[in-house]
Write an enzyme that holds these catalytic residues in place. Structure first.
Site, mmCIF file in Angstrom:
data_model
loop_
_atom_site.group_PDB
_atom_site.id
_atom_site.type_symbol
_atom_site.label_atom_id
_atom_site.label_comp_id
_atom_site.label_asym_id
_atom_site.label_seq_id
_atom_site.Cartn_x
_atom_site.Cartn_y
_atom_site.Cartn_z
ATOM 1 N N GLU A 56 -14.082 45.927 32.048
ATOM 2 C CA GLU A 56 -14.265 44.767 32.917
ATOM 3 C C GLU A 56 -13.223 44.799 34.046
ATOM 4 O OE1 GLU A 56 -16.031 40.477 31.849
ATOM 5 O OE2 GLU A 56 -13.953 40.659 31.278
ATOM 6 N N HIS A 78 -17.259 61.709 10.366
ATOM 7 C CA HIS A 78 -18.534 61.880 9.661
ATOM 8 C C HIS A 78 -19.667 61.215 10.428
ATOM 9 C CE1 HIS A 78 -16.254 63.536 6.358
ATOM 10 N NE2 HIS A 78 -15.360 62.615 6.677
ATOM 11 N N LYS A 88 -25.814 36.739 34.746
ATOM 12 C CA LYS A 88 -25.846 35.314 34.397
ATOM 13 C C LYS A 88 -26.888 34.594 35.258
ATOM 14 C CE LYS A 88 -20.999 34.780 33.051
ATOM 15 N NZ LYS A 88 -19.709 34.237 33.457
#
Ligand SMILES: O=P(O)(O)OC[C@H]1O[C@](O)(CO)[C@@H](O)[C@@H]1O
Length: 517
Positions: free
Chosen positions: A318, A347, A451
């Site tokens: 950000e 793994h 948004k």
């Protein structure tokens, strides 16, 4: 050869047991010489930042997170007080909660916390809880999304002790974030369904005068703590955002702040060679050509640091993920961050790191102490801790053998102090890197687009709701009536169908699906 290089490139701060090994990043002297002017500018920039210059020009804000662990650095008395007074108030509040001077409205002490927040208003407290909050005074639960099923799950967990004994922290710097508002309203509804008043169980952490602040006054919250506009969400873990929950949990917040302050002291020094944050920023620059061409894989070899990669993801991405530089030039900067923990990831995806696409460098985090107390031998003379160390060293070596670079950061153990050290290191590295590539690390204009589009979608969703009739109709038919995009309308309709508001009959493709009441 590699031993000499290791000895020359490792930076150690023995007074708090920290070291960073940059030998496997292959940064050469010629690069460092070439970067000298940028390095000098980065030191000047951060000095100006710490002195209170408006370094976030878009939002016309200072950037003060470094003052949070040393208030005397803040440039005015008013700013110093804005650090020290809330700190004293939150400690006092936590003490009163712990000693039963502040109790739940129904009587009895508070037994657990529900924290409602998102992004920087949740990630820091989540990291702190996971890393150093084990067996804390008050267990903490989180709403960090607007997922109703997720919230239902948390409410059901909280009910084991009881909502009446749960202290709710609603945290939002802006006080207007939709997910947090929704979470608060969902929690309030759960309290009311249980015959309890929400406000007298709640505390707000937010900017003064914000929507949430006003709501908290109106709903008679227990108290409110201020969040300053010169602290960004992603660097707020040492502000009221991180310290209110941490203090309530009984975590040693002074030690946490002291760790970051200790790292600040070292990384404020302008000798680039011994400055861990500057060297790390330079290593990022070198690895990705100053354009973020290599991702950063974060591998802490300690379960309690598993959230550190997620925390760094917000801090780095950000801050650095920006379209324009400070001169308005299109640069599309950033460094992608992902990770989990070692040796578990051995793994999972380490196979690709070793042999696959070469688009990353790794940040190993070594915690030297294996465990508190005695352990068993899992093989003759060998412990689980030996294995953890062996896998870290082995993976680092195997990656480097196939040309994959890595940084190794070592701390003695995971304590409040050492978590502060790590956070302090990465915060300043981000500040330096932003200067090196000439971007504003302290705004987030890109988040707004999503948004706004979500708001538009929600408006359309309500419009679509109003157009559903008994007759079955396709998305393009409804879209024509609303003069809207058929794909957007289709997604509204399928959402309504999935939630039982309309019936769907599948056609041969989405355009053929029909919807009715
Ligand atoms: O604390 P707030 O204002 O609710 O914001 C939460 C998060 O949302 C963002 O503003 C992004 O939308 C983050 O930077 C921030 O940490």
């Amino acid at each position: 050869m590699s031993w000499t290089r290791y000895c020359q490139s490792v930076i150690r701060y023995p007074q708090f047991g920290f070291s960073i090994d940059l030998s496997r990043m292959d940064v050469d002297d010629a690069f460092l010489a070439e970067m000298q002017p940028k390095i000098a500018k980065a030191f000047t920039d951060i000095a100006a930042l710490e002195a209170g210059k408006i370094v976030n020009p878009d939002e016309q804000r200072m950037v003060g997170h470094y003052w949070l662990r040393n208030a005397s650095l803040a440039p005015t008395e008013e700013l110093r007080k804005a650090v020290t007074e809330p700190l004293a108030a939150l400690k006092d509040f936590a003490e009163k909660v712990h000693t039963g001077q502040i109790t739940s409205p129904g009587g009895g002490t508070f037994k657990q916390i529900l924290l409602i927040g998102i992004g920087g208003s949740a990630l820091g407290p989540q990291l702190v809880n996971d890393a150093i909050g084990h067996n804390s005074k008050l267990p903490i639960f989180f709403f960090d999304n607007t997922d109703p099923a997720g919230m239902d799950r948390v409410i059901s967990d909280l009910k084991e002790v009881g909502l009446g004994r749960t202290l709710v922290l609603v945290i939002s710097k802006s006080g207007g974030t939709a997910e947090t508002r929704n979470g608060m309203l969902e929690a309030k509804a759960a309290y009311e369904a249980a015959g309890l008043q929400f406000g007298p169980h709640a505390v707000a952490v937010t900017g003064e005068g914000s929507k949430l602040d006003k709501y908290a006054i109106d709903q008679k919250f227990i108290t409110r703590f201020p969040m300053e506009d010169w602290v960004g969400g992603r660097t707020s873990v040492m502000s009221t955002v991180g310290l209110v929950p941490a203090a309530l949990q009984g975590i040693d917040i002074d030690s946490f702040l002291a760790g970051a302050a200790a790292m600040d002291v070292e990384t404020r020094k302008t000798d680039a060679k011994t400055n861990a944050a500057m060297q790390l920023a330079l290593a990022w620059y070198h690895a990705g050509n100053g354009k973020g061409e290599k991702d950063m894989v974060v591998l802490p070899y300690k379960d309690s640091l598993v959230l550190f990669s997620k925390y760094l993801q917000q801090l780095v991405m950000e801050s650095l993920g920006k379209e324009l530089d400070l001169d308005g030039k299109k640069v599309n900067q950033g460094i992608a961050v992902y990770g989990n923990k070692g040796s578990t990831d051995q793994h999972a995806y380490v196979q690709q790191l070793r042999d696959g696409v070469h688009n990353f460098f790794t940040t190993f985090i070594e915690v030297r102490k294996g465990r508190n107390g005695e352990g068993i031998e899992v093989e003759p003379s060998t412990s689980s801790a030996d294995y953890l160390q062996g896998f870290l060293r082995g993976t680092r070596k195997a990656l480097y053998e196939s040309g994959r670079k890595s940084v190794t950061i070592s701390i003695p153990e995971v304590t409040p102090f050492q978590l502060g050290v790590l956070i302090g290191l990465f915060e300043r590295t981000v500040s330096f890197y932003a200067s090196l590539v000439n971007i504003n690390a302290y705004h987030q204009p890109g988040v707004e687009a999503g948004k706004k589009a979500a708001t538009t979608f929600l408006e359309l969703l309500n419009a679509v709701r109003g157009k559903i009739i008994a007759d079955a109709r396709t998305a393009p038919e409804v879209a024509t009536e609303l003069d809207a995009d058929p794909e957007d309308v289709y997604h509204c309709l399928t959402h309504l169908a999935a939630n039982g508001e309309v019936q769907i009959a599948l056609g041969k493709d989405p355009a053929g699906d029909t919807f009715s009441l």
